[in-house]
Write an enzyme that holds these catalytic residues in place. Structure first.
Site, PDB file in Angstrom:
ATOM      1  CG  HIS A 162      -1.999  -1.045   1.127  1.00 48.25           C
ATOM      2  ND1 HIS A 162      -2.425  -1.779   2.210  1.00 48.25           N
ATOM      3  CD2 HIS A 162      -2.726  -1.469   0.065  1.00 48.25           C
ATOM      4  CE1 HIS A 162      -3.385  -2.607   1.829  1.00 48.25           C
ATOM      5  NE2 HIS A 162      -3.584  -2.440   0.535  1.00 48.25           N
ATOM      6  CD  GLU A 165      -0.441  -0.057   4.680  1.00 44.05           C
ATOM      7  OE1 GLU A 165       0.210  -1.106   4.565  1.00 44.05           O
ATOM      8  OE2 GLU A 165      -1.686  -0.041   4.776  1.00 44.05           O
ATOM      9  CG  HIS A 306       0.180  -4.596   5.002  1.00 46.08           C
ATOM     10  ND1 HIS A 306      -0.506  -4.053   3.933  1.00 46.08           N
ATOM     11  CD2 HIS A 306       0.614  -5.816   4.585  1.00 46.08           C
ATOM     12  CE1 HIS A 306      -0.493  -4.904   2.921  1.00 46.08           C
ATOM     13  NE2 HIS A 306       0.184  -5.981   3.285  1.00 46.08           N
ATOM     14  CD  GLU A 365      -2.278  -4.327   9.055  1.00 50.56           C
ATOM     15  OE1 GLU A 365      -1.735  -3.205   8.913  1.00 50.56           O
ATOM     16  OE2 GLU A 365      -2.961  -4.865   8.170  1.00 50.56           O
TER      17      GLU A 365
END
Length: 395
Positions: A162, A165, A306, A365
């Site tokens: 992404h 990110e 991420h 994450e």
């Protein structure tokens, strides 16, 4: 650092002289027959750079070696055209300097060009690294893979699926840099010798899956696409929160793991800054590249970095193997991140990997907040990422 060997020099002697593990010298010079080296043959020495030094009054090789903490013979080897007894004031020589600290940036975001420069620098200093362009983005930017080691255990890690990110690329490159320093200095990692880890591990890293998207967030749109991406961005020229690739397709919603459910559940039904999975799975070159890479190498384990949430996901539809839970428990303990088995999400790279290969896959994450996370979080994020990385490679 590159040197020219002299009559009688051996790779074993160079290993002892420069205090570099012999296996890394051999890996850095796979084209050389170590039993038949010829004078003036070039050898790449990992973990070192040569720095210029200007001779001052009363300087000798012995004095310089003592001040710089190197062996006299290393100076002789690096300056074979010089006569030690006739050094002239102002004359330039070269001094070997061991790299002892990471040089991955911690204060400047990496766009695709800065990443390429960093990878080239790492390859120069650590020539046992292998690099390859495994694919290209929509705009033709290379999707680069870094490979370290040739062991049986194949682990893959990636970052910046992404665009907003982008901090994950910085983290992954810093983690890699620390691993390289551990190898060169023969440090232990979680109680295991670095050489032993290297011997059994093949590590694959794709530090920037979405180079076009990262460049868009950090640098703005390319001139020839400015009108199109502003239209996708609902008329705004502020791309700080853009997640998708340059065509407005979310790359981590592109994989054939219940993609149709993902398409039904996602609100965007057309290209958007985030969440649109495309009209079909695997339409985007970046996603195709990552799928082909996994099929080609057949990784034993996958980590996708991420942001954000300080948690990680490790299951998919009950297809994950039993060992995934054991590793998840260990990662939760060392990182402080919450281990989450299932989330209502489909079509991600981790999802597809587990479905396709029935092997452990994890979506990590990093950090907590609103993407893009501020660099003020970087030290804490890096600390936890190192714990995750070291646990995985020693598991």
């Amino acid at each position: 650092m590159e040197i020219c060997v002299r009559t009688g020099d051996t790779l074993s002697y160079l290993s002892e002289l420069f205090n570099v593990p012999l296996y890394l010298i051999m890996e850095s010079n796979s084209n050389i027959n170590p039993t038949e080296m010829k004078p003036a043959e070039k050898v790449r020495l990992p973990g070192y750079v040569s720095v210029p030094y200007t001779i001052k009054e009363a300087d000798t090789f012995e004095k310089i070696a003592k001040i710089r903490g190197v062996e006299v013979d290393s100076l002789l080897l690096l300056n074979q055209t010089k006569t030690p007894e006739k050094l002239a004031i102002g004359e330039k020589i070269y001094v070997p300097e061991k790299v002892t600290v990471p040089f991955a940036p911690v204060k400047t975001p990496l766009d695709s060009k800065r990443l390429t420069k960093l990878i080239n620098n790492l390859t120069r200093v650590y020539p046992f690294i292998e690099t390859a362009n495994v694919g290209t983005s929509v705009l033709g930017s290379p999707i680069q893979e870094i490979r370290i080691g040739k062991g049986e255990k194949k682990i893959h890690m990636n970052a910046s699926f992404h665009a907003n990110e982008w901090i994950t690329t910085m983290v992954l490159m810093s983690v890699l840099n620390q691993y390289l320093l551990s190898l060169i200095n023969n440090y232990s990692i979680r109680g295991r010798n670095a050489a032993a880890i290297y011997e059994c591990l093949s590590l694959s890293i794709v530090p920037m899956v979405n180079p076009d998207g990262v460049d868009l967030v950090l640098n703005g749109p390319p001139a020839h696409l400015r009108k199109e991406v502003i239209e996708i961005n609902e008329g705004s020229d502020d791309f700080i929160h853009w997640k998708a690739n340059i065509r407005g397709i979310d790359l981590n919603n592109q994989f054939p793991a219940n993609w149709d459910i993902c398409r039904e559940n996602k609100k965007p039904k057309a290209p958007a800054p985030r969440d649109f999975p495309g009209d079909e799975p695997l339409t985007e070159p970046e996603a195709v590249t990552m799928a082909n890479l996994a099929k080609k190498i057949q990784f034993d384990l996958l980590l996708a970095f991420h942001t954000q949430g300080e948690e990680f996901y490790w299951g998919y539809e009950g297809l994950e193997p039993a060992e995934s839970e054991q590793l998840a428990q260990e990662l939760e303990k060392v990182s402080g991140y919450q281990a989450v088995r299932y989330v209502n999400s489909h079509a991600g790279y981790k999802d597809w990997f587990i479905q396709e290969f029935k092997r452990p896959g994890f979506t990590i994450e990093l950090g907590k907040g609103i993407n893009p996370l501020p660099l003020s979080q970087y030290p804490d994020i890096l600390k936890r990422a190192v714990e995750i990385f070291e646990t995985v490679i020693t598991y």
